[in-house]
Design an enzyme around this catalytic site. Structure first.
Site, PDB file in Angstrom:
ATOM      1  N   ASP A 134     -12.101 -10.829  -0.363  1.00 51.59           N
ATOM      2  CA  ASP A 134     -13.386 -10.946   0.331  1.00 51.59           C
ATOM      3  C   ASP A 134     -14.379 -10.016  -0.370  1.00 51.59           C
ATOM      4  O   ASP A 134     -13.994  -8.974  -0.894  1.00 51.59           O
ATOM      5  CB  ASP A 134     -13.308 -10.687   1.851  1.00 51.59           C
ATOM      6  N   ASN A 143       2.160  -5.280  -3.144  1.00 50.51           N
ATOM      7  CA  ASN A 143       0.775  -5.627  -2.826  1.00 50.51           C
ATOM      8  C   ASN A 143      -0.024  -4.354  -2.525  1.00 50.51           C
ATOM      9  O   ASN A 143       0.460  -3.472  -1.807  1.00 50.51           O
ATOM     10  CB  ASN A 143       0.792  -6.535  -1.585  1.00 50.51           C
ATOM     11  N   GLU A 148      -5.984 -10.989  -1.000  1.00 55.55           N
ATOM     12  CA  GLU A 148      -6.791 -10.734   0.210  1.00 55.55           C
ATOM     13  C   GLU A 148      -8.284 -10.705  -0.131  1.00 55.55           C
ATOM     14  O   GLU A 148      -9.008  -9.802   0.280  1.00 55.55           O
ATOM     15  CB  GLU A 148      -6.370  -9.397   0.859  1.00 55.55           C
ATOM     16  N   HIS A 202     -10.121  -6.692  -1.795  1.00 53.24           N
ATOM     17  CA  HIS A 202     -11.166  -6.337  -0.808  1.00 53.24           C
ATOM     18  C   HIS A 202     -12.274  -5.632  -1.573  1.00 53.24           C
ATOM     19  O   HIS A 202     -12.313  -4.409  -1.645  1.00 53.24           O
ATOM     20  CB  HIS A 202     -10.598  -5.449   0.296  1.00 53.24           C
ATOM     21  N   GLU A 235       0.793  -1.240   0.000  1.00 49.68           N
ATOM     22  CA  GLU A 235       0.000   0.000   0.000  1.00 49.68           C
ATOM     23  C   GLU A 235       0.826   1.292   0.000  1.00 49.68           C
ATOM     24  O   GLU A 235       0.566   2.192   0.795  1.00 49.68           O
ATOM     25  CB  GLU A 235      -0.971   0.001   1.198  1.00 49.68           C
TER      26      GLU A 235
HETATM   27  C1  XIL Z   1      -6.108  -6.221   8.525  1.00 52.83           C
HETATM   28  C2  XIL Z   1      -6.427  -7.381   9.468  1.00 52.83           C
HETATM   29  O1  XIL Z   1      -7.326  -8.247   8.814  1.00 52.83           O
HETATM   30  C3  XIL Z   1      -6.997  -6.878  10.756  1.00 52.83           C
HETATM   31  O2  XIL Z   1      -7.164  -7.937  11.690  1.00 52.83           O
HETATM   32  C4  XIL Z   1      -6.092  -5.799  11.347  1.00 52.83           C
HETATM   33  O3  XIL Z   1      -6.700  -5.249  12.488  1.00 52.83           O
HETATM   34  C5  XIL Z   1      -5.799  -4.715  10.339  1.00 52.83           C
HETATM   35  O4  XIL Z   1      -5.277  -5.278   9.151  1.00 52.83           O
HETATM   36  N1  XIL Z   1      -4.942  -4.677   3.797  1.00 52.83           N
HETATM   37  C6  XIL Z   1      -3.911  -5.471   4.253  1.00 52.83           C
HETATM   38  C7  XIL Z   1      -4.111  -6.315   5.452  1.00 52.83           C
HETATM   39  O5  XIL Z   1      -2.869  -5.547   3.597  1.00 52.83           O
HETATM   40  O6  XIL Z   1      -2.935  -6.490   6.184  1.00 52.83           O
HETATM   41  C8  XIL Z   1      -5.194  -5.776   6.345  1.00 52.83           C
HETATM   42  O7  XIL Z   1      -5.434  -6.718   7.393  1.00 52.83           O
HETATM   43  C9  XIL Z   1      -6.451  -5.507   5.554  1.00 52.83           C
HETATM   44  C10 XIL Z   1      -6.199  -4.480   4.481  1.00 52.83           C
END
Ligand code: XIL
Length: 339
Positions: free
Chosen positions: A250, A185, A248, A219, A134
């Site tokens: 969802d 990422n 990641e 996400h 990020e």
């Molecule tokens: C999130 C976790 O799922 C949570 O448990 C934590 O509190 C915060 O981070 N992008 C990412 C992940 O790269 O590391 C993040 O994970 C979600 C967004």
């Protein structure tokens, strides 16, 4: 019940983000459904390296070790997440030993030693790393500025167009474990200006032999993005000769900015979710067969354990995954498992 890992084995790896605790609470699903794991939190700087210093006493490896051991024991691949991120990083990393803001050299030194510590500990067990997470801006600028890394080590002294901390992170990781596959990422890089920023960054790093893959977080929601958008993004990053993974995944049942809530998942939304998952995985299978997509990792495994219960609305229940709160397959599971 079919196994996603087996169904998808000819095409790609299927993974899940886990905590040490979910290895126990979700063992059945993990052992049957996935062949790749990533630590949801355990390898983040604030958790694995909370205290200044470089000795064993400054690190907390136990949770990450347990997850890495579980993966090894069950023949699963392990992703490393994440070495350099603006969140979940202690404030001391950016503070001078004598107080005030740390110098660029100090920060880069800490970064190098941290990367060295993790990559040497997990060499041969963690095969790919999200080296930088990020770093790109969502706004009009190119680079995320609300980052301790950017503020302390983000100048571009070598004039290559990239904040120095990013290039250094990849260089340190290459040196620390030449066999590891190194990823950039990020979220939101499937479309628009941010996609092109990610493309340009990956291209420059690739030309210098510093990067092996791009992770598209995924996400998303049941309303967006369209699978055609996702397809073009995967093809674009893949055209650089890089591995591409969805890292990641969802699908929130709430659109971005929607602050409504439900006590239980409305059946109509469950059906939309199933069809969205189905459409995305059709694209994933096709691109994986063409060698353009290597893995899809879910950010969790079942709806009883999802970060979206606290993001972007704290305490609001969400149902973004393929298994329900009782660990039973949802309609979305069947539309991913059956074709
Ligand atoms: C999130 C976790 O799922 C949570 O448990 C934590 O509190 C915060 O981070 N992008 C990412 C992940 O790269 O590391 C993040 O994970 C979600 C967004």
């Amino acid at each position: 019940m079919p196994s996603l890992a087996q169904r998808y084995a000819p095409f790609l790896r299927v993974g899940a983000a886990v905590e040490r605790s979910t290895l126990v609470t979700h063992a059945d699903l993990l052992l049957t459904q996935v062949n790749s794991l990533v630590c949801e939190n355990a390898m983040k700087w604030a958790l694995i390296h909370p205290v200044p210093g470089e000795g064993e006493a400054s690190y907390r490896f136990a949770d990450a070790d347990a997850i890495v051991d579980f993966a090894a024991e069950h023949g699963m691949r392990m992703r490393g997440h994440t070495l350099v991120w603006h969140q979940q990083v202690p404030e001391w990393v950016f503070r001078a030993s004598g107080g005030g803001m740390a110098s660029k050299a100090e920060v880069l030194g800490r970064m190098q030693r941290h990367i060295q510590a993790l990559l040497s500990r997990y060499r041969g067990m963690v095969s790919c790393w999200d080296v930088v997470n990020e770093a790109l801006s969502d706004g009009p600028q190119t680079w995320r500025a609300d980052s301790g890394w950017y503020r302390t080590a983000g100048s571009d002294d070598d004039g290559d167009g990239i904040p120095d901390y990013i290039v250094r992170a990849f260089q340190y990781a290459r040196e620390a474990d030449p066999s590891a596959r190194l990823f950039y990422n990020d979220y939101g890089i499937e479309a628009g200006a941010k996609r092109e920023r990610a493309y340009a960054l990956a291209k420059t790093l690739k030309e210098r032999g510093l990067i092996d893959g791009v992770g598209i977080q995924g996400h998303w929601s049941i309303h967006a993005p369209d699978e055609g958008v996702v397809r073009s993004a995967i093809e674009r990053f893949s055209s650089l000769g890089l591995a591409v993974e969805i890292t990641e995944l969802d699908l929130s049942v709430f659109g971005w900015g929607d602050i409504s809530s439900f006590d239980t998942l409305p059946p109509a939304l469950e059906r939309v979710q199933a069809s969205r998952y189905g459409a995305l995985f059709r694209v994933f299978r096709e691109l994986a067969e063409a060698g353009k997509l290597q893995a899809v990792t879910f950010w969790g495994i079942a709806d009883d354990q999802t970060w979206l219960d606290n993001f972007p609305v704290k305490g609001r229940k969400d149902w973004p995954l393929l298994f329900d709160v009782m660990h039973r397959p949802k309609p979305a599971f069947w539309s991913v498992a059956r074709w």
